[in-house]
Design a protein around this motif. Structure first.
Motif: not given
Length: 220
Positions: A35-45, A63-70, A179-183
């Motif tokens: 649900e969190a991943l769906e919500r941040i598509d609407e509002q970026f925290p 946490t890993r997914r959030l760091r990958e997104i931004g 993000g710091f891990d951007y490839q």
């Protein structure tokens, strides 16, 4: 400032929401990682408070997914205080943790410390000459003209405008926005800078060869 709170315990979710709202934060609530991943598509925290033990997707994976997104700072809520759990959280990319049960004041203190570390504890409005950026509504205007910018362009412009005439290194901009891990390819930054230049009037994004970029205001 917008904070994502993720916890499958409704009591904890509401408790954290009440205290964050009282401090003036806008809260995005989610009962689990999906649900969190769906919500941040609407509002970026600006920051996420994430419970470790959740069904479907635990806090480490989220946490890993959030760091990958931004570049989303993460504070973990855990019922355990063992070193192994702390290490696992930091390896996943979290910035700090609070052990349950916790005092709301401690949670707020740690959130503020993380935001200061990320230089996100800034004014909601950034004004540079005719350029006005509202970090809460994600609205950008130049004079009476309102611009609708994609999220990454908005974040990039916000960083540059936060300190006019200061040179930001390319790597710093990439880490702050992607993000710091951007490839990905550094060309992505060049493309976003070009798009911003095409949309801005009276505002100059100058290239400092071999270093990075800085935002300047052109005299009328």
């Amino acid at each position: 400032m917008r904070i994502l709170v993720v916890d499958d315990d409704i009591n904890i979710l509401e408790l954290v929401t009440i205290h964050l709202s009282h401090e003036g934060y806008e809260v995005i609530k989610a009962a689990n990682g999906l649900e969190a991943l769906e919500r941040i598509d609407e509002q970026f925290p600006d920051l996420a408070v994430v419970d470790v033990m959740m069904p479907k997707m635990d806090g480490y994976e989220l946490t890993r997914r959030l760091r990958e997104i931004g570049d989303i700072p993460v504070l973990l809520l855990t019922a355990k205080g063992e070193l192994e759990d702390k290490e696992k959280g930091f390896l996943a990319g979290s910035d700090d943790y609070v052990v349950k049960p916790f005092e709301p004041k401690e949670l707020l203190f740690r959130i503020n410390a993380i935001l200061r570390r990320y230089d996100k504890a800034v004014d909601v409005i950034i004004q540079v000459g005719p350029l006005r950026i509202n970090r809460q509504s994600y609205e950008v205007s130049i004079g009476k003209r309102v611009l609708l910018l994609p999220l990454k362009e908005f974040e990039l412009l916000s960083v540059l405008a936060s300190k006019p005439n200061q040179v930001f290194e390319r790597n710093f901009l990439i880490e702050r926005v992607w993000g710091f891990d951007y490839q990905g390819d550094e060309q992505t930054l060049n493309v976003h800078i070009k798009r911003l230049r095409d949309k801005l009037e009276g505002i100059k994004i100058a290239t400092v060869r071999g270093v990075g970029y800085k935002l300047e205001v052109l005299e009328s």
